[in-house]
Every structure is written in C-alpha cells, then in structure tokens.
Design a protein around this motif. Structure first.
Motif, PDB file in Angstrom:
ATOM      1  N   ARG A   6      -0.114   5.483  -2.785  1.00 43.43           N
ATOM      2  CA  ARG A   6      -0.266   4.456  -1.740  1.00 43.43           C
ATOM      3  C   ARG A   6      -1.230   3.376  -2.182  1.00 43.43           C
ATOM      4  O   ARG A   6      -2.218   3.630  -2.866  1.00 43.43           O
ATOM      5  CB  ARG A   6      -0.829   5.086  -0.470  1.00 43.43           C
ATOM      6  CG  ARG A   6       0.198   5.655   0.439  1.00 43.43           C
ATOM      7  CD  ARG A   6      -0.494   6.283   1.609  1.00 43.43           C
ATOM      8  NE  ARG A   6      -0.572   5.339   2.726  1.00 43.43           N
ATOM      9  CZ  ARG A   6      -0.874   5.687   3.940  1.00 43.43           C
ATOM     10  NH1 ARG A   6      -1.178   6.940   4.202  1.00 43.43           N
ATOM     11  NH2 ARG A   6      -0.899   4.800   4.887  1.00 43.43           N
ATOM     12  N   LYS A   7      -0.953   2.164  -1.712  1.00 43.26           N
ATOM     13  CA  LYS A   7      -1.863   1.065  -1.989  1.00 43.26           C
ATOM     14  C   LYS A   7      -3.151   1.286  -1.190  1.00 43.26           C
ATOM     15  O   LYS A   7      -3.140   1.881  -0.123  1.00 43.26           O
ATOM     16  CB  LYS A   7      -1.230  -0.257  -1.590  1.00 43.26           C
ATOM     17  CG  LYS A   7      -0.063  -0.631  -2.462  1.00 43.26           C
ATOM     18  CD  LYS A   7       0.470  -1.991  -2.055  1.00 43.26           C
ATOM     19  CE  LYS A   7       1.656  -2.356  -2.939  1.00 43.26           C
ATOM     20  NZ  LYS A   7       2.191  -3.687  -2.604  1.00 43.26           N
ATOM     21  N   GLN A   8      -4.245   0.747  -1.729  1.00 40.37           N
ATOM     22  CA  GLN A   8      -5.524   0.875  -1.049  1.00 40.37           C
ATOM     23  C   GLN A   8      -5.522   0.020   0.212  1.00 40.37           C
ATOM     24  O   GLN A   8      -4.933  -1.042   0.253  1.00 40.37           O
ATOM     25  CB  GLN A   8      -6.648   0.402  -1.963  1.00 40.37           C
ATOM     26  CG  GLN A   8      -6.839   1.261  -3.176  1.00 40.37           C
ATOM     27  CD  GLN A   8      -7.986   0.733  -4.029  1.00 40.37           C
ATOM     28  OE1 GLN A   8      -8.543  -0.318  -3.768  1.00 40.37           O
ATOM     29  NE2 GLN A   8      -8.334   1.489  -5.056  1.00 40.37           N
ATOM     30  N   ASN A   9      -6.179   0.508   1.236  1.00 42.96           N
ATOM     31  CA  ASN A   9      -6.310  -0.252   2.476  1.00 42.96           C
ATOM     32  C   ASN A   9      -7.360  -1.339   2.364  1.00 42.96           C
ATOM     33  O   ASN A   9      -7.292  -2.353   3.030  1.00 42.96           O
ATOM     34  CB  ASN A   9      -6.664   0.679   3.644  1.00 42.96           C
ATOM     35  CG  ASN A   9      -5.507   1.586   4.019  1.00 42.96           C
ATOM     36  OD1 ASN A   9      -4.360   1.232   3.818  1.00 42.96           O
ATOM     37  ND2 ASN A   9      -5.823   2.739   4.564  1.00 42.96           N
TER      38      ASN A   9
END
Length: 57
Positions: free
Chosen positions: A50-53
C-alpha cells in the motif's frame, strides 16, 4: 542482542525482552548472518504494498 544470544540467552527470552515473537528474533539473526556489511543487514529493503498515507514532508 546478538552478543547476548552468543553469551547464552535463549531466543525465547530475547523475544520477551523485546516484546516480540521468537520468529522475529530468528529473522533478525538470519539477516545478520550474511556476507554483506552490517549496514546492509540492518537496513530494510524496499517492499511493495500500500502507498503511504503521509507524505515525506
């Protein structure tokens, strides 16, 4: 931690000291048991997911 293990402290006890599982301790030792440099052993490699928030900023 590795020096403590070499001095006779069991992986199970090290896991308790570091509030983690025994398998994690084993994985850490496996990373250290390489022909590469210590710097490479303690640095995480890039992993997909997942991409970082949060942005770097």
């Amino acid at each position: 931690m590795a020096i403590t293990y070499k001095n006779g402290v069991a992986q199970t006890e090290l896991a308790e000291w570091h509030n983690t599982g025994r398998q994690t301790i084993y994985s850490w030792f496996k990373r250290l048991d390489t022909d590469g440099s210590l710097e490479q052993a303690v640095t995480d490699t890039h992993q997909s997911g997942r991409k970082q928030n949060l942005s770097e900023k």
